[in-house]
Structure formats: C-alpha cells, structure tokens
Enzyme design. Structure first.
Site: not given
Length: 165
Positions: A45-48, A51
C-alpha cells in the site's frame, strides 16, 4: 532491518552503471506487483519510488552484452492489504477492460469493486492516470505513459469536482 546496497529505482544512471538495463527493471517491477496482486493476493500500500531499489541479482553473471539481471528490493512493509479471490478476479477483469477500452466492463467491474454507479469513470481515471476520454479511446496506445499538461489538467479538474461533490 538490513542495509541494502542498491540503486534508487529512479536513478537510471546508477542502474546502468550496475550493468542493468532500465527496461529490465521496468518489466521486473510490473511483474513483481502483478504477481503480488493477482497471484498471491497482496497489495503493497505504499509503492512509491523511495520504497523501491534495484541491484544486480546476486547470482547473476555478466552476459555477453555486459548486462546483469536486476533484483527488486521493496522497502516499508508496514501496510499491506490482502485481497480475497472475488476482489482479485474483479480487479483483473477491470484491468482487462481498461486495456481493451471496454466501457461496459469498466463500469461493471468498477461497481463490483465499490466505485459506485456514478464514480466508475473517476476510478478508471485514477487507476490509469488518464482522463476518461483517453481511458475509453480504442487506439492501441491509449494507456501509454506519455501524458501531457492538458491530460493532467483535465484529470485534476475531474478529481476536484468529484471530491467537492
């Protein structure tokens, strides 16, 4: 926690210095997230970009073209969502509909995923980062990632109107 000696996913020069083809990295990221989502049923849920890192696959040797296979390193595993079979199936069907610009199927699967009868166009636009006119364009390249300021402005306008409604 472990230190990872790797290049940032957006640092093309560093990736090339490692002997890795940027196109191979792009394919790997797509494959990894598709497998994670559609096969295993998990969504990071935080695939920027901050990361994700890349390094040569430890077992990879230099090939005859001076290139190596990439290994994707995902960071920040604090928030995942597990998808049930029905959600995975509907999400896969939605992406198929988006690829083929199938308006009826886009609407049907967006509604099944909870976007609602009135927000399916917005949902499709957010997923593809394209204005609705591009999402439903039957041309082969309708989802190509070459957006322009006009497309971004149109999508932002739709988002602002939808959020304030």
């Amino acid at each position: 926690m472990e230190f990872m000696d790797a290049a940032e996913i957006t640092d093309v020069s560093a990736i090339q210095r490692l002997g890795i083809e940027p196109n191979d990295v792009s394919k790997l990221v797509s494959q990894a997230f598709a497998e994670m989502t559609f096969k295993h049923g998990f969504v990071h849920c935080d695939p920027h970009a901050a990361n994700m890192m890349v390094r040569p696959l430890p077992s990879s040797k230099w090939n005859c073209f001076g290139k190596r296979k990439p290994q994707l390193i995902l960071l920040d595993h604090g928030l995942y969502k597990e998808l049930d079979f029905e959600t995975k199936t509907n999400y896969a069907a939605l992406w198929k509909a988006l690829i083929f610009a199938d308006v009826n199927s886009i609407k049907e699967n967006s509604v099944k995923l909870g976007a609602g009868e009135d927000l399916y166009a917005l949902f499709a636009g957010v997923l593809t980062m394209r204005p609705w006119s591009r999402v439903i364009d039957p041309s082969v390249d309708h989802l190509v990632l070459e957006g322009n300021d006009g497309n971004r402005s149109e999508l932002q306008g739709v988002l602002i109107i939808s959020i304030s409604s």
